[in-house]
Design an enzyme around this catalytic site. Structure first.
Site, PDB file in Angstrom:
ATOM      1  N   ALA A 145     -44.669  16.803 -80.020  1.00 23.97           N
ATOM      2  CA  ALA A 145     -45.154  17.969 -80.287  1.00 23.97           C
ATOM      3  C   ALA A 145     -47.069  17.410 -81.042  1.00 23.97           C
ATOM      4  O   ALA A 145     -47.043  16.653 -80.879  1.00 23.97           O
ATOM      5  CB  ALA A 145     -44.400  18.690 -81.426  1.00 23.97           C
ATOM      6  N   MET A 146     -47.597  18.626 -80.438  1.00 21.70           N
ATOM      7  CA  MET A 146     -49.265  18.810 -80.430  1.00 21.70           C
ATOM      8  C   MET A 146     -49.373  19.458 -81.372  1.00 21.70           C
ATOM      9  O   MET A 146     -49.846  20.573 -81.191  1.00 21.70           O
ATOM     10  CB  MET A 146     -49.416  18.482 -79.359  1.00 21.70           C
ATOM     11  CG  MET A 146     -50.839  18.319 -79.469  1.00 21.70           C
ATOM     12  SD  MET A 146     -51.457  16.831 -80.238  1.00 21.70           S
ATOM     13  CE  MET A 146     -53.604  17.270 -81.101  1.00 21.70           C
ATOM     14  N   GLU A 147     -50.558  19.483 -83.151  1.00 23.71           N
ATOM     15  CA  GLU A 147     -50.771  20.163 -83.559  1.00 23.71           C
ATOM     16  C   GLU A 147     -51.815  21.575 -83.130  1.00 23.71           C
ATOM     17  O   GLU A 147     -52.272  21.514 -84.812  1.00 23.71           O
ATOM     18  CB  GLU A 147     -50.668  19.499 -85.136  1.00 23.71           C
ATOM     19  CG  GLU A 147     -52.429  18.763 -85.111  1.00 23.71           C
ATOM     20  CD  GLU A 147     -51.646  17.368 -84.653  1.00 23.71           C
ATOM     21  OE1 GLU A 147     -50.787  16.457 -83.635  1.00 23.71           O
ATOM     22  OE2 GLU A 147     -52.362  16.176 -85.071  1.00 23.71           O
ATOM     23  N   ASN A 148     -52.089  21.148 -82.428  1.00 16.27           N
ATOM     24  CA  ASN A 148     -53.821  22.037 -81.873  1.00 16.27           C
ATOM     25  C   ASN A 148     -53.551  23.168 -82.834  1.00 16.27           C
ATOM     26  O   ASN A 148     -52.490  23.778 -83.091  1.00 16.27           O
ATOM     27  CB  ASN A 148     -53.586  22.366 -80.955  1.00 16.27           C
ATOM     28  CG  ASN A 148     -53.066  21.454 -80.064  1.00 16.27           C
ATOM     29  OD1 ASN A 148     -53.068  20.297 -79.513  1.00 16.27           O
ATOM     30  ND2 ASN A 148     -51.700  21.824 -79.310  1.00 16.27           N
ATOM     31  N   HIS A 152     -43.874  18.647 -89.640  1.00 19.77           N
ATOM     32  CA  HIS A 152     -44.731  17.782 -89.399  1.00 19.77           C
ATOM     33  C   HIS A 152     -46.078  18.580 -88.782  1.00 19.77           C
ATOM     34  O   HIS A 152     -47.544  18.136 -89.214  1.00 19.77           O
ATOM     35  CB  HIS A 152     -44.488  16.599 -87.910  1.00 19.77           C
ATOM     36  CG  HIS A 152     -45.096  15.634 -87.826  1.00 19.77           C
ATOM     37  ND1 HIS A 152     -44.940  13.916 -88.966  1.00 19.77           N
ATOM     38  CD2 HIS A 152     -46.302  15.747 -87.384  1.00 19.77           C
ATOM     39  CE1 HIS A 152     -46.146  13.535 -88.041  1.00 19.77           C
ATOM     40  NE2 HIS A 152     -46.922  14.309 -87.431  1.00 19.77           N
ATOM     41  N   GLU A 153     -45.727  19.090 -87.601  1.00 15.09           N
ATOM     42  CA  GLU A 153     -46.897  19.557 -86.802  1.00 15.09           C
ATOM     43  C   GLU A 153     -47.762  21.109 -88.037  1.00 15.09           C
ATOM     44  O   GLU A 153     -48.667  20.414 -88.176  1.00 15.09           O
ATOM     45  CB  GLU A 153     -46.919  20.666 -85.338  1.00 15.09           C
ATOM     46  CG  GLU A 153     -46.199  19.508 -84.502  1.00 15.09           C
ATOM     47  CD  GLU A 153     -46.667  18.728 -84.601  1.00 15.09           C
ATOM     48  OE1 GLU A 153     -47.954  17.616 -84.733  1.00 15.09           O
ATOM     49  OE2 GLU A 153     -46.009  16.788 -84.227  1.00 15.09           O
TER      50      GLU A 153
HETATM   51 ZN   LIG Z   1     -48.503  14.224 -86.372  1.00 17.70          ZN
END
Ligand SMILES: [Zn+2]
Length: 882
Positions: A279-282, A314-315
């Site tokens: 996943a990605m935290e944009n 986490h994100e």
């Molecule tokens: Zn991370």
């Protein structure tokens, strides 16, 4: 981010320079220009998207003055470039980058590009997935969208106008808050977004597609209401409640534990099925692999539920540790990742119990990070150089990075550590910071001297601590000596500070000793500890305070005592592991005669019997204590020092031990199965019961496959949840029986069309300890449901196979060839994912000569291929150099 396989090259495959340049941490220079504000206009289409980027540049007073403005690009051609509204024709292309010469103090730049998202198989930049458009920009994907200073220390606020056909893209999402939307001609509509928080380009995100949301507001600690949405395809909506609840829990936990409040009116999470990472935290718009969003009891295991909760957390936590404070350059990746992994681990501990979560985290560290530290790709948590940054999204940067910060926390104590993190967040809010900034903040805020501790950021390799004990008049003297093995580029190491929680128990009286924290700072050092009574038994590195290997000759009876009685749950687990590791490594190395071999099995059997029948133990913890060390971990233990690993012998000995235990403990195992099988799904103890059941079946499968196949088939048919169903199928996959084929077919038919569950179907077969696993994997690669373009599917088959020592290390070498063929086929399509398959082959130096030669030959075959990506070529070169 969170870490988590057609040989025809697509036309936009990046041209590879023969020798990609090495980038050095020491060469860092601030960017000469500031970009206070960026405006992006997207005209969206699956095959053709036009991007108009405009931004003002101003000289950066903190940087060396330069008239050069370097805008990074990757596989892009500029359609139009203007400076201060005047079209520029004489720009210079330097490789993929566009260079402008701008003499004044401030200019307005405008660049137009056109991209084809449907042809983007790398899944970096803007790409199409199942009819929708989405982005992945970390680390260097934004430069595939437009020419831009694509580096983490260039922060800008973003205004985004996006438009496209409403029918195809009814939902238009971007970072920040939505400020306008409306309809235009020809079925087009638009949305405008503004993100008030300055951010680097790697945190940019955009999503356009046909999506629906599960929504519920969250009220922050200062009373602001935040709209939280989980966006998915309509058919997946019913499987999003757990993700939404996990988000709310994370928001609350970060307020309570770290004092961090969310800072926008909106928090969007979008699930996509084609995604390279977890996943990605944009900022304000997280993009997730569906694997970490979708869950219901029929399709997700208990472990899948944990995965969703952990990755959502986490994100979310990145909003502060990553977004509000970002990294100055990619060498500082552990600044955001190590810290955020620690934060998500602590969160999960609080959600579902510290003991088991800590054991799981250590197991992952040992399985994924120890091999990195011991192999040709070893690097410090803050690397000094790289060719391709994607290759540094490693267990070292993430998991060891988390362990390093956890050590600071252990040494400071919780309150002082919190003072340190408060100071870090306050001091560096809005900045692109470094690992050094973090260390200094903890030092100042927590009042710790971390001068020597900084070595943990500089030195690679897993330290080994040798323990000698002597009974003295005033207590027990422990003499500890440490060595840090040489790693590529670092032949000589200095002694590191190693914090260890220790206690000395008494075997004679059963008295449990008091725990204390000692810190080993020299190469050799003695500590005197109070004894709880006669026959002292040392319990060391309790809770796994330090990511090291302890070398301590402990008699079997002491290990048995620790496994049964230690008050630290991790120490109990560790004693059980040590019992089995000691026996299995010695047996696989040919060091045991028949008598010793039998004695070892008996000792392990006695300890396990005590665990199976200990009524005070909860089943969740019992399940951990029953687990035998993995073959990967045994490989690492066997290949230490001058010894080479023999995966064939390890596998044979481990299977033989399982058979012996299944035979020896048949009655206890059957009793335990009967008790746990009667526990209902919703019972508070149901989760532990489900874990134990599968462990029992796995042991019985080794001693009496026919009986186990019968029990597993029954469990499979009766299962009302995925944990039981998958556990049963996993056991069946390893047994050649009629039930195996029936269950596989039933499972496939039941879940046809559900990609995440069909991934499991591939994985279970590729991971099975079945004699024909290589043929199975080859056949599965030809299956209609297999596609090399979807990273989840590729990993479900091939990563599982590479993790299956019996298959991958098959003496024929066919396992190595299978993975090498995959790397060659996948590299032109998705180099980032292809490169991740190199490290299993990179273990060749630590393995017996026959297999080593075959592995090396496969690496050489890959190296000789033309047009290899920068990602794969870096990993292969380093694996061959060692
Ligand atoms: Zn991370």
């Amino acid at each position: 981010m969170d870490i988590a396989h057609n040989p025809i090259a697509p036309e936009d495959a990046p041209a590879t320079p023969a020798e990609p340049p090495v980038i050095l941490r020491a060469d860092y220079k601030p960017f000469p220009w500031l970009l206070p504000e960026t405006k992006l206009v997207f005209n969206l289409g699956l095959e053709k998207t036009r991007v108009l980027a405009s931004f003002k540049v101003e000289r950066n007073p903190a940087a060396e003055a330069s008239n050069e403005l370097r805008l990074n690009g990757d596989s892009l051609t500029p359609a139009r470039v203007t400076v201060d509204d005047v079209t520029v024709e004489d720009y210079v292309m330097d490789g993929p980058d566009l260079i402008l010469t701008v003499p004044g103090d401030s200019h307005t730049i405008m660049i137009e590009t056109e991209i084809d998202p449907s042809a983007n198989t790398t899944l970096m930049g803007l790409y199409a997935s199942n009819g929708m458009l989405c982005t992945q920009c970390e680390a260097e994907g934004f430069r595939r969208i437009t020419f831009f200073p694509d580096r983490p220390d260039v922060l800008s606020t973003y205004w985004v106008h996006m438009s496209g056909p409403k029918e195809l893209f009814p939902v238009l999402l971007c970072n920040g808050n939505k400020v306008a939307e409306g309809e235009s001609e020809n079925g087009q509509h638009f949305a405008e977004w503004h993100d008030p928080w300055p951010k680097p380009s790697y945190l940019f995100a955009l999503v356009a597609g046909d999506l629906v949301a599960n929504s519920a507001p969250f009220t922050t600690m200062s009373g602001r209401e935040v709209e939280c949405n989980i966006w998915v395809r309509a058919e997946d909506l019913s499987r999003t409640d757990h993700a939404l609840a996990s988000l709310h829990h994370s928001m609350k936990w970060d307020e309570e534990t770290f004092g961090r409040e969310y800072d926008l009116d909106l928090y969007n999470i979008v699930a996509v099925s084609d995604f390279n990472m977890g996943a990605m935290e944009n900022k304000g718009l997280n993009v997730f692999n569906t694997k970490y969003v979708l869950a219901d009891p029929d399709t997700a295991t208990d472990a899948d539920y944990d995965g969703v909760e952990g990755v959502i957390a986490h994100e979310y936590f990145h909003n502060w540790s990553g977004n509000r404070i970002t990294c100055r350059d990619w060498f500082q990746l552990s600044l955001k990742e190590g810290f955020t992994v620690l934060r998500d681990q602590l969160f999960s501990q609080d959600m579902r119990g510290e003991a088991v979560k800590r054991i799981e985290d250590v197991r992952i560290l040992r399985a994924a990070q120890f091999p990195e530290d011991a192999g040709p790709l070893a690097h410090p948590i803050r690397p000094d150089s790289y060719r391709e940054i994607s290759n540094f999204y490693t267990a070292t940067v993430y998991n060891k990075g988390a362990e390093v910060i956890r050590m600071m926390r252990s040494m400071a104590g919780l309150e002082r550590f919190r003072a340190g993190t408060d100071l870090y967040f306050n001091r560096h809010d809005g900045e692109a910071a470094t690992c050094e900034d973090f260390i200094k903040s903890i030092e100042d805020g927590a009042g710790l001297d971390l001068e020597q501790f900084r070595l943990w950021y500089r030195q690679a390799g897993t330290p080994r601590v040798k323990v000698r004990q002597e009974t003295a008049r005033d207590g027990l003297t422990l003499t500890l000596s440490q060595t840090v093995p040489p790693t590529p580029g670092q032949p000589d190491k200095q002694a590191m500070p190693i914090p260890l929680r220790v206690a000395v128990h008494s075997r004679a009286t059963g008295q449990i000793g008091e725990e204390q924290l000692i810190v080993l700072t020299e190469s050799e050092q003695s500590f005197t500890l109070p004894m709880a009574g006669p026959d002292p038994v040392v319990s060391i590195n309790r809770g796994y305070t330090a990511p090291v290997v302890i070398e301590h000759d402990v008699p079997l009876e002491d290990l048995g005592f620790l496994a049964a009685h230690d008050d630290d749950p991790f120490a109990r687990y560790e004693a059980m592991q040590q019992l089995s590791v000691g026996h299995l490594v010695a047996a696989a190395s040919g060091e045991l005669d028949e008598t010793q071999r039998a004695a070892g099995k008996t000792a392990i059997g006695d300890a396990l019997a005590a665990i199976l029948t200990d009524e005070a133990l909860d089943d969740n913890m019992r399940g951990e204590l029953m687990l035998l060390p993995s073959e990967t971990y045994l490989f690492e233990q066997m290949a230490s020092g001058a010894r080479l690993a023999d995966p064939g012998a390890i596998h044979a000995e481990r299977e033989a031990l399982k058979t012996a235990l299944g035979t020896m403990l048949k009655r206890e195992l059957e009793g335990l199965y009967a008790r746990t099988a009667s526990v209902g799904f919703d019972d508070p103890t149901g989760r532990g019961a489900r874990k134990v059941k599968t462990q029992v079946l796995a042991l019985l499968a080794a001693s009496d496959p026919e009986q186990a196949a019968g029990m597993a088939a029954q469990q499979f048919d009766a299962a009302d949840n995925m944990t039981d169903r998958q556990g049963a199928l996993m056991v069946l996959c390893g047994i050649e029986s009629p039930q195996r084929a029936d269950a596989l077919k039933a499972f496939f038919d039941r879940y046809t069309g559900n990609d995440l569950v069909i991934d499991k179907w591939f994985t279970l077969q590729a991971l099975a300890p079945h004699a024909d696993v290589i043929d199975h994997v080859k056949a599965l690669a030809e299956h209609d449901d297999f596609t090399i373009k979807n990273p989840n599917r590729v990993r479900s088959l091939y990563m599982a196979f590479a993790d299956n020592p019996a298959g991958f290390h098959d003496p024929s070498g066919d396992g190595y060839r299978l993975i090498a063929d995959l790397i060659l086929a996948l590299d032109p399509i998705n180099p980032q994912t292809a490169a991740r398959f190199v490290s299993p082959l990179g273990k060749w130096r630590r393995i017996e000569p026959k297999r080593a030669a075959m592995m090396k030959a496969e690496l050489e075959r890959i190296a000789a291929a033309s047009g290899l990506s920068r990602d794969t070529s870096e990993q292969v070169t380093r694996s061959l150099e060692g």
